[in-house]
Enzyme design. Structure first.
Site, mmCIF file in Angstrom:
data_model
loop_
_atom_site.group_PDB
_atom_site.id
_atom_site.type_symbol
_atom_site.label_atom_id
_atom_site.label_comp_id
_atom_site.label_asym_id
_atom_site.label_seq_id
_atom_site.Cartn_x
_atom_site.Cartn_y
_atom_site.Cartn_z
ATOM 1 N N ASP A 42 0.833 -1.206 0.000
ATOM 2 C CA ASP A 42 0.000 0.000 0.000
ATOM 3 C C ASP A 42 0.871 1.260 0.000
ATOM 4 O O ASP A 42 1.783 1.407 0.806
ATOM 5 C CB ASP A 42 -0.899 0.002 1.239
ATOM 6 N N SER A 92 -7.000 4.570 -0.639
ATOM 7 C CA SER A 92 -6.888 3.108 -0.629
ATOM 8 C C SER A 92 -8.224 2.418 -0.833
ATOM 9 O O SER A 92 -8.281 1.318 -1.388
ATOM 10 C CB SER A 92 -6.252 2.645 0.687
ATOM 11 N N HIS A 280 3.295 8.362 4.631
ATOM 12 C CA HIS A 280 2.565 9.516 5.166
ATOM 13 C C HIS A 280 3.393 10.247 6.225
ATOM 14 O O HIS A 280 3.279 11.459 6.381
ATOM 15 C CB HIS A 280 1.241 9.069 5.783
#
Length: 464
Positions: A42, A92, A280
């Protein structure tokens, strides 16, 4: 039956009804895939894939398992567009729904078409076709990426409800973090989902030791933490975490052990979810080590597929994030190599600091954790955030408002790693495939294309 005709007929039967997506016309696959393992790192920008391989080459003396597949010419490879229905930058939920439902949806929703129609998730299609289905992740098991393959929901944040839906659907392996969504003590409705799963015949594991002792003869619910599972580097350098929490590769191996006993085959999604969280946070140690943990899960999948001969393995990401990369400088090589001295994530390090921590203590902490000695000005800038804690940085997954961005800018002077942001990006991403059906992968594709590729590779009609 001719495989091209099989898939085309099952799709065209619904043409004009609005129930199928914009499918590419694939050539026929030479061999049917009995099993599918779909791996998602991810938030993996191409720079993340590159730096993990660079770390492997310079520190471990080998290529990453993903890049080695390219070098050995064992995998098909393509570039993939990731935009959602309402933005060129996907989240996502929409990214996973493109894989899972075969349509582009709006950010924040799970398999809900922009017109309100529900798109059947792909693991439900495979369940209806008689296969076992599972999900494994390093974040909460109910998070957007695993959920996108299994359920429909107007909001990705409905995690307590998603935990119930997995049981209703009979998802055969559910593994990751997220105790708060299963534990009666933490759920608002006080439902004990551990007991509910056990009553339906699931084995339940809550630690690495319990996972290693499962019979692998029943469906499995394995939840190892409240919230996400610890970062790989923090786990690696904490004996207690390493003892109690399995690695992503260990989880993947256990999931395959459970699912592969089914004679009609299985489908499994494996997510390296904390790669995204590290991006992030602009946290290079978290990023590289969790990408490497994901890479070890790739090895587990490929090792099984090479032995099994009937398994399609797909490796990709749902979107880029922060676009990290090595930057030019006279000490770029030396700076990158200094990352091998990092012992913890920036999340761990910055949460050790309080407004009462002295400048000397901050300097010692950083030297012990990252191997460099910050300047007095750098320490002063860090300490200023804790002098007025309310002023701490915002940002996704920055719950304690620690100065992630500030600290990554300080690290950049020593490790020569740059970041463009702390958010998702819209750039094209890598997708690779190995095994029967891998030849269906095109050099350029949309994220929705992978939904139909999986159906064709396994000869599962899109007509449920």
């Amino acid at each position: 039956m001719n495989r091209r005709h099989f898939f085309r007929n099952s799709s065209l039967a619904l043409a004009g009804t609005g129930l199928i997506g914009p499918q590419p016309l694939f050539a026929a696959s030479a061999q049917k895939a009995k099993n599918i393992i779909f791996l998602v790192s991810d938030g993996m920008s191409t720079g993340t894939l590159h730096m993990a391989n660079l770390y492997c080459e310079r520190t471990l003396g080998r290529s990453s398992h993903w890049i080695q597949l390219y070098k050995d010419r064992k995998a098909s490879r393509g570039l993939m567009d990731t935009q959602s229905a309402n933005s060129i930058v996907t989240d996502s939920a929409a990214g996973s729904s493109a894989f899972g439902g075969g349509f582009k949806v709006n950010n924040g929703s799970l398999n809900i078409h922009p017109d309100g129609r529900e798109n059947m998730p792909i693991w439900q299609k495979f369940k209806k076709a008689g296969k076992k289905a599972g999900i494994v992740t390093s974040v909460t098991a109910t998070h957007a990426t695993p959920a996108g393959f299994c359920v429909t929901s107007k909001s990705r944040n409905a995690e307590p409800e998603i935990a119930e839906k997995y049981l209703e659907l009979g998802i055969d392996v559910v593994m990751g973090g997220g105790d708060e969504h299963f534990n009666a003590e933490h759920r608002k409705d006080k439902k004990d989902l551990y007991a509910a799963y056990a009553a339906k015949g699931y084995e339940v594991a809550k630690s690495r030791d319990e996972l290693q002792k499962i019979s692998a003869k029943k469906p499995l619910l394995a939840i190892f933490s409240s919230g996400a599972i610890p970062y790989a580097i923090d786990r690696e350098n904490d004996p207690e975490l390493k003892k109690t929490t399995p690695s992503l590769a260990e989880m993947a191996k256990s999931a395959i052990e459970v699912l592969s006993k089914h004679q009609n085959g299985f489908v499994l999604q494996i997510e390296g979810g904390k790669v995204d969280w590290a991006a992030h946070a602009n946290d290079i140690a978290g990023l590289i080590y969790d990408q490497l943990a994901f890479d070890e899960a790739i090895k587990v999948a490929i090792d099984f597929a090479e032995k099994d001969k009937n398994t399609l393995v797909i490796m990709t990401t749902d979107h880029g994030n922060a676009n990290p990369g090595t930057i030019s400088g006279g000490k770029a090589s030396e700076g990158f190599d200094s990352i091998r001295n990092y012992k913890k994530t920036n999340e761990w390090l910055l949460n050790q600091i309080t407004k009462d921590t002295t400048a000397s203590q901050i300097k010692d902490l950083i030297h012990a954790t990252n191997g460099f000695a910050p300047t007095d000005e750098e320490i002063k800038s860090i300490k200023s955030y804790y002098d007025d804690i309310v002023r701490g940085e915002d940002g996704l997954y920055n719950y304690k408002k620690v100065p992630f961005k500030l600290y990554s800018e300080i690290q950049k002077k020593y490790n020569y790693i740059g970041w463009i942001s702390m958010s998702h990006s819209s750039d094209h991403v890598e997708v690779a495939a190995y095994g029967p059906g891998s030849e269906l992968l095109q050099p350029y594709c949309m994220n929705t294309d992978l939904h139909y590729l999986m159906l064709q590779a396994a000869e599962v009609p899109n007509s449920f």
